[in-house]
Design a protein around this motif. Structure first.
Motif, PDB file in Angstrom:
ATOM      1  N   ILE A 291       0.839  -1.201   0.000  1.00 22.13           N
ATOM      2  CA  ILE A 291       0.000   0.000   0.000  1.00 22.13           C
ATOM      3  C   ILE A 291       0.867   1.241   0.000  1.00 22.13           C
ATOM      4  N   GLY A 292       1.857   1.271   0.885  1.00 23.96           N
ATOM      5  CA  GLY A 292       2.726   2.440   0.971  1.00 23.96           C
ATOM      6  C   GLY A 292       3.498   2.697  -0.308  1.00 23.96           C
ATOM      7  N   GLU A 293       4.030   1.646  -0.907  1.00 23.17           N
ATOM      8  CA  GLU A 293       4.804   1.807  -2.148  1.00 23.17           C
ATOM      9  C   GLU A 293       3.916   2.287  -3.287  1.00 23.17           C
ATOM     10  N   THR A 294       2.680   1.802  -3.341  1.00 21.14           N
ATOM     11  CA  THR A 294       1.763   2.226  -4.404  1.00 21.14           C
ATOM     12  C   THR A 294       1.416   3.700  -4.274  1.00 21.14           C
ATOM     13  N   LEU A 295       1.084   4.138  -3.068  1.00 18.42           N
ATOM     14  CA  LEU A 295       0.748   5.547  -2.864  1.00 18.42           C
ATOM     15  C   LEU A 295       1.956   6.440  -3.141  1.00 18.42           C
ATOM     16  N   LYS A 296       3.124   5.999  -2.741  1.00 20.65           N
ATOM     17  CA  LYS A 296       4.331   6.779  -3.001  1.00 20.65           C
ATOM     18  C   LYS A 296       4.602   6.891  -4.501  1.00 20.65           C
ATOM     19  N   TYR A 297       4.412   5.803  -5.221  1.00 18.96           N
ATOM     20  CA  TYR A 297       4.644   5.811  -6.671  1.00 18.96           C
ATOM     21  C   TYR A 297       3.749   6.837  -7.359  1.00 18.96           C
ATOM     22  N   HIS A 298       2.510   6.959  -6.907  1.00 21.31           N
ATOM     23  CA  HIS A 298       1.571   7.906  -7.505  1.00 21.31           C
ATOM     24  C   HIS A 298       1.619   9.294  -6.841  1.00 21.31           C
ATOM     25  N   ARG A 299       2.604   9.487  -5.973  1.00 23.83           N
ATOM     26  CA  ARG A 299       2.846  10.776  -5.335  1.00 23.83           C
ATOM     27  C   ARG A 299       1.635  11.278  -4.539  1.00 23.83           C
ATOM     28  N   ILE A 300       1.031  10.359  -3.832  1.00 22.38           N
ATOM     29  CA  ILE A 300      -0.099  10.708  -2.972  1.00 22.38           C
ATOM     30  C   ILE A 300       0.424  10.891  -1.552  1.00 22.38           C
ATOM     31  N   PRO A 301       0.344  12.092  -1.017  1.00 22.91           N
ATOM     32  CA  PRO A 301       0.875  12.340   0.331  1.00 22.91           C
ATOM     33  C   PRO A 301       0.042  11.645   1.396  1.00 22.91           C
ATOM     34  N   THR A 302       0.705  11.182   2.431  1.00 27.95           N
ATOM     35  CA  THR A 302       0.007  10.503   3.522  1.00 27.95           C
ATOM     36  C   THR A 302       0.244  11.216   4.854  1.00 27.95           C
ATOM     37  N   ASP A 303       0.642  12.486   4.790  1.00 30.95           N
ATOM     38  CA  ASP A 303       0.892  13.238   6.025  1.00 30.95           C
ATOM     39  C   ASP A 303      -0.406  13.656   6.707  1.00 30.95           C
ATOM     40  N   ARG A 304      -1.523  13.612   5.974  1.00 31.20           N
ATOM     41  CA  ARG A 304      -2.831  13.924   6.530  1.00 31.20           C
ATOM     42  C   ARG A 304      -3.795  12.809   6.139  1.00 31.20           C
ATOM     43  N   PRO A 305      -4.900  12.669   6.857  1.00 30.32           N
ATOM     44  CA  PRO A 305      -5.863  11.612   6.498  1.00 30.32           C
ATOM     45  C   PRO A 305      -6.350  11.778   5.063  1.00 30.32           C
ATOM     46  N   LEU A 306      -6.552  10.654   4.400  1.00 25.36           N
ATOM     47  CA  LEU A 306      -7.046  10.664   3.020  1.00 25.36           C
ATOM     48  C   LEU A 306      -8.549  10.441   2.996  1.00 25.36           C
ATOM     49  N   VAL A 307      -9.218  11.226   2.174  1.00 22.52           N
ATOM     50  CA  VAL A 307     -10.620  11.024   1.828  1.00 22.52           C
ATOM     51  C   VAL A 307     -10.650  10.775   0.328  1.00 22.52           C
ATOM     52  N   THR A 308     -11.304   9.718  -0.097  1.00 25.51           N
ATOM     53  CA  THR A 308     -11.192   9.282  -1.488  1.00 25.51           C
ATOM     54  C   THR A 308     -12.559   9.024  -2.103  1.00 25.51           C
ATOM     55  N   GLN A 309     -12.708   9.429  -3.376  1.00 22.67           N
ATOM     56  CA  GLN A 309     -13.830   8.947  -4.182  1.00 22.67           C
ATOM     57  C   GLN A 309     -13.270   8.367  -5.465  1.00 22.67           C
TER      58      GLN A 309
END
Length: 414
Positions: free
Chosen positions: A218-236
């Protein structure tokens, strides 16, 4: 002896065999489905839709056709070929079926019917035991097979609770020659002169989009797509469509951010049969700020990682035939906020396994509540996953189709 063609072995179908579902659904349920399949194992079935790419129909037919073949039911999947003008017409039909008031001109009817006729000349279905046509794009095909002996079934995947009357009056003339019309929910049924059946969609729990992922993956995938995880994520996650209300989601997050900070991620793709998608995408891009990320990608691993990592998953639809993105998120134990419409309300019991909302303000309030209460998120998510296991896995949809195929099975000539 295998019931599959010589070039295909059950092992090559891997995770699409019913045996793989037994740990999730129980041995007794798996055995019941196997017994039902015995009667139709040698049938030849054809599904016809408008695209292999994007949207709920593809998400259903990809695993369903593989499972049917794994059960020994020879199952093909054909596509309707069309021009941009044709798909512009069928998008209007889709919108009208979901209640938008619009005019469908005589010229548009001519384009629609002519392209379907051209497709009919390319289809050779003489050996089929059943033909299943999906949604309005290929709907008129049945008129070009007047000498058919096999049953023809039309499955409508959109919200048909309040179709625009003039357009529905036009389309129902193509629906009534079918042996049955299949809808996702009873409230979508219409006064038709043909048999009506109802079956809810389902997900493949073993697909790349739904399979288990490690925290590292999960972490590697989000990092690859440059999605920051420093704050909670809300997703649609949904195709870029007005009925998914992406602008309402952006506004809800803007209101929620006054009380709790978060990053909003909107992920979607443009299906090949949806010419409006790029217009909606450009509208979204003009409405965002620096903490809103918009990705137009078709990456099932990214979808999987986001739904597992996000503090909140939204599907704030204003019309929704069923809402498989809701099912997918619930399967991963996500805390889901869904629009109080269509199939979403058949999946989410408000306050028990998620939240239902009707307005931007309600969505913002629920977002704040969930972001501030990790225990509530975990409690709703656990109940959500269990409800999907009980009701919305692909094995259950396979069983529904077995029941329907038996009902319309042709007598064997002696």
């Amino acid at each position: 002896m295998s019931l599959l063609p010589p070039a295909i072995d059950r092992s090559t179908l891997g995770l699409h065999s019913l045996e793989h579902y037994a740990p999730l659904i129980g041995a007794a349920t798996a055995e019941r489905i196997e017994r039902k399949a015995d009667r139709v194992r040698m049938m030849q079935v054809a599904h016809i839709s408008s695209t292999f790419y994007g949207g709920g129909v593809t998400e259903i037919l990809t695993p369903l056709t593989l499972m049917m073949n794994a059960m020994g039911i020879e199952t093909d999947w054909h596509l309707v070929q069309g021009t941009p003008g044709f798909f512009a017409c069928t998008k209007k039909l889709h919108n009208a079926l979901q209640g938008q008031e619009l005019e469908f001109s005589e010229q548009e009817k001519a384009i629609y019917e002519e392209v379907v006729f051209e497709n009919a000349t390319r289809l050779h279905l003489e050996k089929c035991d059943a033909v299943i046509v999906h949604d309005p794009q290929p709907l008129p095909l049945v008129r070009h097979f007047a000498e058919r002996e096999m049953p023809w079934l039309w499955q409508c995947h959109v919200d048909l609770s309040s179709p625009h009357p003039p357009v529905w009056d036009y389309l129902r003339g193509f629906v009534e020659p079918y042996d049955a019309a299949i809808f996702s929910l009873p409230e979508y049924g219409q006064g038709l002169g043909t048999d009506q059946r109802f079956m809810t969609p389902a997900i493949d729990p073993f697909s790349p989009k739904n399979a288990e992922l490690s925290e590292q993956e999960i972490g590697e995938t989000l990092k690859y797509h440059r999605i920051p995880t420093d704050r909670p994520l809300v997703t649609q996650i949904s195709r870029f469509d007005r009925w998914k209300d992406p602008i309402g989601v952006i506004e809800a997050r803007r209101k929620a951010r006054r009380q709790v900070d978060c990053t909003l991620v909107l992920v979607g793709n443009n299906a090949s049969d949806d010419p409006e998608g790029h217009v909606i995408l450009e509208t979204i891009k003009r409405s965002i700020d620096d903490r809103v990320i918009v990705l137009a990608v078709d990456d099932p691993i990214l979808v999987n990682a986001l739904q597992r990592h996000s503090a909140v998953v939204l599907q704030k639809s204003t019309r929704e035939g069923f809402g498989l993105t809701v099912t997918e998120a619930m399967w991963k134990g996500a805390a889901v906020i869904g629009g109080d419409v269509g199939g979403i309300r058949h999946q989410i019991t408000d306050g028990k396994n998620g939240f239902l909302v009707s307005t931007v303000d309600q969505a913002a309030d629920r977002m704040v509540q969930l972001l501030n209460d990790p225990q509530l998120r975990r409690r709703l998510g656990a109940r959500a996953k269990e409800s999907v296991r009980e009701k919305f896995l692909m094995s259950r949809l396979l069983e529904d189709w077995l029941d329907l195929l038996v009902r319309y099975e042709r007598p064997v000539c002696q």
